[in-house]
Each structure stands twice: as C-alpha cells, then as structure tokens.
Design a protein around this motif. Structure first.
Motif, short mmCIF file in Angstrom:
data_model
loop_
_atom_site.label_atom_id
_atom_site.label_comp_id
_atom_site.label_asym_id
_atom_site.label_seq_id
_atom_site.Cartn_x
_atom_site.Cartn_y
_atom_site.Cartn_z
N GLU A 36 0.83 -1.21 0.00
CA GLU A 36 0.00 0.00 0.00
C GLU A 36 0.87 1.26 0.00
O GLU A 36 0.59 2.22 -0.71
CB GLU A 36 -0.93 -0.03 1.22
CG GLU A 36 -2.16 0.80 1.11
CD GLU A 36 -3.04 0.46 -0.08
OE1 GLU A 36 -3.55 1.41 -0.68
OE2 GLU A 36 -3.20 -0.72 -0.44
N LYS A 39 2.34 1.61 -3.46
CA LYS A 39 1.30 2.05 -4.39
C LYS A 39 1.04 3.55 -4.24
O LYS A 39 0.96 4.28 -5.23
CB LYS A 39 0.02 1.25 -4.13
CG LYS A 39 -1.14 1.61 -4.99
CD LYS A 39 -2.33 0.74 -4.61
CE LYS A 39 -3.61 1.27 -5.17
NZ LYS A 39 -4.76 0.50 -4.71
N ASN A 40 0.92 4.02 -3.00
CA ASN A 40 0.68 5.45 -2.75
C ASN A 40 1.87 6.30 -3.20
O ASN A 40 1.69 7.39 -3.74
CB ASN A 40 0.37 5.70 -1.28
CG ASN A 40 -1.00 5.19 -0.90
OD1 ASN A 40 -1.89 5.07 -1.75
ND2 ASN A 40 -1.18 4.83 0.35
N MET A 42 3.97 5.63 -5.66
CA MET A 42 3.94 5.70 -7.12
C MET A 42 2.82 6.62 -7.61
O MET A 42 2.99 7.36 -8.57
CB MET A 42 3.79 4.31 -7.73
CG MET A 42 5.05 3.47 -7.66
SD MET A 42 6.52 4.30 -8.31
CE MET A 42 6.11 4.48 -10.03
N LYS A 43 1.68 6.57 -6.95
CA LYS A 43 0.55 7.43 -7.33
C LYS A 43 0.94 8.90 -7.14
O LYS A 43 0.70 9.72 -8.02
CB LYS A 43 -0.67 7.09 -6.48
CG LYS A 43 -1.95 7.77 -6.94
CD LYS A 43 -3.11 7.50 -6.00
CE LYS A 43 -3.54 6.07 -6.06
NZ LYS A 43 -4.76 5.83 -5.26
N ASN A 44 1.55 9.22 -5.99
CA ASN A 44 1.98 10.60 -5.73
C ASN A 44 3.08 11.04 -6.68
O ASN A 44 3.05 12.17 -7.19
CB ASN A 44 2.45 10.75 -4.28
CG ASN A 44 1.32 10.61 -3.29
OD1 ASN A 44 0.16 10.86 -3.62
ND2 ASN A 44 1.64 10.21 -2.07
N ASN A 46 3.65 9.91 -9.69
CA ASN A 46 3.06 10.07 -11.01
C ASN A 46 2.32 11.40 -11.11
O ASN A 46 2.41 12.11 -12.12
CB ASN A 46 2.12 8.91 -11.32
CG ASN A 46 1.68 8.90 -12.76
OD1 ASN A 46 2.46 9.17 -13.66
ND2 ASN A 46 0.42 8.59 -12.98
N MET A 47 1.60 11.79 -10.06
CA MET A 47 0.88 13.05 -10.07
C MET A 47 1.86 14.23 -10.14
O MET A 47 1.66 15.17 -10.92
CB MET A 47 0.00 13.17 -8.82
CG MET A 47 -1.02 14.27 -8.90
SD MET A 47 -2.30 14.23 -7.63
CE MET A 47 -1.38 13.89 -6.15
N ARG A 50 3.40 14.29 -13.67
CA ARG A 50 2.41 14.77 -14.65
C ARG A 50 2.29 16.29 -14.59
O ARG A 50 2.24 16.96 -15.63
CB ARG A 50 1.05 14.11 -14.44
CG ARG A 50 1.02 12.64 -14.84
CD ARG A 50 -0.35 12.03 -14.70
NE ARG A 50 -1.32 12.63 -15.59
CZ ARG A 50 -1.44 12.40 -16.88
NH1 ARG A 50 -0.60 11.58 -17.48
NH2 ARG A 50 -2.37 12.99 -17.60
N ASN A 70 -1.17 7.33 -20.59
CA ASN A 70 -0.58 8.21 -19.58
C ASN A 70 0.76 8.81 -20.01
O ASN A 70 1.61 9.08 -19.18
CB ASN A 70 -0.45 7.49 -18.23
CG ASN A 70 -0.20 8.43 -17.08
OD1 ASN A 70 -0.58 9.59 -17.12
ND2 ASN A 70 0.48 7.95 -16.06
#
Length: 170
Positions: A36, A39-40, A42-44, A46-47, A50, A70
């Motif tokens: 978890e 995952k968080n 990588m999500k942060n 990526n944001m 971007r 993406n």
C-alpha cells in the motif's frame, strides 16, 4: 508386491519430510502495508511528474497531446489511427533525453524487424509504434513509471526519471 508398494510409499513420505522449505526471494515478501505504501508513493510520484510535464509543455512551442496510456505525444489524434496488429514487424530507432533536453546516450536505440507482442521495450515506445506511420517521427513525454521506473536502466538513467523520447518508425 505389497512390501514393494509399502516401501515405495514410505520412501516418498520420507523424501517429502527431508525436503527443504521454500524461502522468499532476496528482499523478502512485501506485506500488505508495504504494498500500500509503495502504491501510494507511485501514485503521488506520477501526479507530481504529470504536473511537471504539463508545466514543461506549456513553455514549449510544440503542442503535445495526452494519450490513454498516460504519456504525451507530439501528433494530434495519433491514438485514433489504425492500430498495428500483433506479430507484424517494424523497424525503429529512438533517442532518450531528460527534461533539460540533454541527450542521455550518444547512439540511438535501434531495432530491426521487431514483432509486436514480442517486444522487450518500454511500454510507451511499443504503444506509440502501433499508431505511427512508417517514416514518421514523434516525440513522447513519458513519466518515469512508463520509462525505467524505480530502478532506472542501471547505466545512465537513474530511478524515477521521466523521459523525452524521440521515436522514428524506419
């Protein structure tokens, strides 16, 4: 005959008892909490990437268009073109740049007669090649998750580095 069967069964059971227990790979197995957290992260990341790429795009003279996978591409509507089928072959080359527009490798990466569905390539490169025409050159803006991710390429590209890829179908 019964003795032979009995001895065979006993020997199989004893082999099973002496078998070594399986050990997790080097680095162990990640717990659900660790997964978890990863995952968080990588999500942060990526944001953040971007947003940085969007800011970079706004300072350029060339327009870039987002794709469903993406990343951004320098050709409008390219992912609405006819898609090349699996097992068709393509020859291509590309150069890698960082977002300071510094070329990473002196020589381009080049492949001849690569077959779709059997690529050993960056996902963004394979996906883009499915939609560009022979002889066409496009520029891809790729977040690190679609480039070399958290490990880099173990040569010149460090971990978590977004890339500019200048790709040409030969």
């Amino acid at each position: 005959m019964r003795k032979l069967l009995f001895l065979s069964a006993i020997s199989l059971l004893s082999c099973n008892r002496n078998a070594q227990t399986a050990h997790p790979p080097v680095g162990g197995v990640l717990s659900q909490k660790d997964l978890e957290i990863s995952k968080n992260r990588m999500k942060n990341l990526n944001m953040i990437e971007r947003n940085q790429i969007q800011e970079w795009i706004s300072s350029q003279n060339v327009r870039y268009y987002p794709t469903q996978l993406n990343y951004w591409v320098s050709v409008e509507g390219y992912d609405q073109r006819e898609r090349r089928a699996d097992n068709t072959s393509i020859s291509y080359s590309y150069d890698l740049y960082d977002f300071d527009q510094t070329k990473i490798y002196d020589q381009p990466v080049e492949r001849r007669e690569a077959r779709f569905g059997h690529f050993d390539e960056l996902k963004a490169v394979e996906n883009a090649l499915r939609f560009i025409h022979d002889g066409e050159e496009v520029t891809l803006l790729v977040p690190s998750a679609l480039a070399y991710g958290t490990f880099g390429d173990e040569k010149k590209i460090d971990n978590d580095i977004p890339l500019i890829i200048k790709l040409k179908a030969l």
